[in-house]
Design an enzyme around this catalytic site. Sequence first.
Site, mmCIF file in Angstrom:
data_model
loop_
_atom_site.group_PDB
_atom_site.id
_atom_site.type_symbol
_atom_site.label_atom_id
_atom_site.label_comp_id
_atom_site.label_asym_id
_atom_site.label_seq_id
_atom_site.Cartn_x
_atom_site.Cartn_y
_atom_site.Cartn_z
ATOM 1 N N ARG A 82 30.972 33.429 -33.062
ATOM 2 C CA ARG A 82 31.985 34.089 -32.206
ATOM 3 C C ARG A 82 32.366 35.439 -32.783
ATOM 4 O O ARG A 82 32.551 36.419 -32.068
ATOM 5 C CB ARG A 82 33.243 33.214 -32.106
ATOM 6 C CG ARG A 82 33.092 32.030 -31.181
ATOM 7 C CD ARG A 82 34.228 31.039 -31.400
ATOM 8 N NE ARG A 82 35.535 31.609 -31.181
ATOM 9 C CZ ARG A 82 36.660 31.109 -31.689
ATOM 10 N NH1 ARG A 82 36.636 30.022 -32.432
ATOM 11 N NH2 ARG A 82 37.803 31.687 -31.454
ATOM 12 N N SER A 101 38.865 25.180 -32.016
ATOM 13 C CA SER A 101 38.611 25.513 -33.419
ATOM 14 C C SER A 101 39.772 25.038 -34.305
ATOM 15 O O SER A 101 39.560 24.337 -35.301
ATOM 16 C CB SER A 101 38.424 27.038 -33.538
ATOM 17 O OG SER A 101 38.502 27.460 -34.859
ATOM 18 N N ASP A 147 32.616 23.847 -36.338
ATOM 19 C CA ASP A 147 33.539 24.982 -36.192
ATOM 20 C C ASP A 147 33.112 26.176 -37.037
ATOM 21 O O ASP A 147 33.170 27.316 -36.591
ATOM 22 C CB ASP A 147 34.973 24.562 -36.561
ATOM 23 C CG ASP A 147 35.909 25.764 -36.524
ATOM 24 O OD1 ASP A 147 36.029 26.375 -35.460
ATOM 25 O OD2 ASP A 147 36.485 26.110 -37.574
ATOM 26 N N LYS A 193 39.864 21.228 -36.711
ATOM 27 C CA LYS A 193 40.084 21.239 -38.172
ATOM 28 C C LYS A 193 41.343 20.457 -38.541
ATOM 29 O O LYS A 193 41.363 19.708 -39.502
ATOM 30 C CB LYS A 193 40.245 22.678 -38.661
ATOM 31 C CG LYS A 193 38.939 23.416 -38.819
ATOM 32 C CD LYS A 193 39.147 24.771 -39.467
ATOM 33 C CE LYS A 193 39.896 25.700 -38.558
ATOM 34 N NZ LYS A 193 39.239 26.881 -38.098
HETATM 35 N N1 URA Z 1 42.070 30.309 -36.387
HETATM 36 C C1 URA Z 1 41.086 29.379 -36.326
HETATM 37 O O1 URA Z 1 41.005 28.488 -37.165
HETATM 38 N N2 URA Z 1 40.193 29.468 -35.320
HETATM 39 C C2 URA Z 1 40.242 30.424 -34.376
HETATM 40 O O2 URA Z 1 39.432 30.422 -33.475
HETATM 41 C C3 URA Z 1 41.268 31.383 -34.447
HETATM 42 C C4 URA Z 1 42.177 31.295 -35.475
#
Ligand code: URA
Length: 427
Positions: free
Chosen positions: A168, A183, A161, A187
């Site tokens: 990104r 993403s 990520d 996490k």
């Molecule tokens: N927060 C995140 O952790 N990832 C994203 O892509 C957007 C907001």
Amino acid sequence: MNFNEILTKKVNGKKLNYEEIDYVITNFTKGIISEDEMSKFIMEIYKKELSFKETLYLTNSMIKSGELLDFSGINKVIVDKHSTGGVGDKVTLIISPIVAASGLGVAKMSGRSLGLTGGTIDKLESITGYDVNLDKEKFITQVNNIGIAVISQTNKIAIADKKIYALRDKIGAVDSIPLIASSIMSKKIASGADIIIIDLKVGKGAFMKDTKSAKKLAKTMIKIGKIWNKKVVIILTDMNAPLGKSIGNALEIKETIDFLNGTYRDKRLKTLSIEISAYMISKGKNIALKKAKNLAKNILETNKAYETFKNWIQSQGGNLEELKDKAKTIEVYSDKSGYISEIDANEIAQICNELGSGRTGKRIDIDYGVGIVLNKTLYDEIKKDELLATIYYNNKINKHLEEKLKNSIKIIGIKPKEKNIIISVIS
Ligand code: URA
């Protein structure tokens, strides 16, 4: 299987299977697939989106790219909360002690911000002595004894990520539903909690500009959570104006203290904090939402949350008497009388960044003391020549910042209709 075959399949509108997505993610994480190649793959996803199954495969592969945290040493039900990022957002600092004082465990890893204003860890680091790197044993003991530990995100969870997010950001592919869903969920799932409450911001200062796309994102994340046996609640909240009156790291710690000890409680911040705490408590204790909300309010009103907050900060070495709050001030006065109908969160964040509170551009070290304290917030009445806000600064300040601040706050002649900060709740 090779990268070009997989990319071509996606370009031709075909669906990818798990092995193909995992091949790309694993090899990009290892550095075998280059940034240029990965940019093409990400842009295809950005333009064409992904099916739910593909989004799930992407999430699963990203989870597998790092460690899964193990909370088996903690003797409490662990509840987690995530915010997609707001201006003046000190909600984690407020709800963590409320939820912990209810008997649940908040075992949290938070981030430093890369953006315009600081993240939760930056705010905590503005308290002298606060240790953001507890070892596992101390972390678990603190959650068992006090109910909270908040440390800095390790580089070991959802490793893919971090790399994908940076790319990104670079190529302008952040606001994509499958990319955001994978993403956040990779996490959160890797972080170990079984109950996850997500504050999904909608509006000018947020990734999701409209409610329709925010709802679609919410449903995708809930579906991923269900497959992983996680209870996920998503609260869609308005992020057109900053949260509370203070924006800036040490300034937000001060507002948190004032909020918890009852000196000053901003209305929108209170509504949101109670709502999030209530969902965390309701799901964590398996009790009705109304009962959970009353419990959250009672914990706040009886100072139990404030006591828990002080114990938590002290246990991690922080001294609340010594904030890194050195700054000079300039007061900004209103040019006219009326009611505050808008405060542009994005503009305010940009001003704070110029003052030194964020990490955009080349800046690595942030200035903990700088920021803005609004004297009046959304929907308040203000008179001409009354104090509008105070700017906290350290380096030489450019005169245009005062004008920019005034222009970011809209004052109108009639009292505006108040909008609820909670747009909707999806679970
Ligand atoms: N927060 C995140 O952790 N990832 C994203 O892509 C957007 C907001």
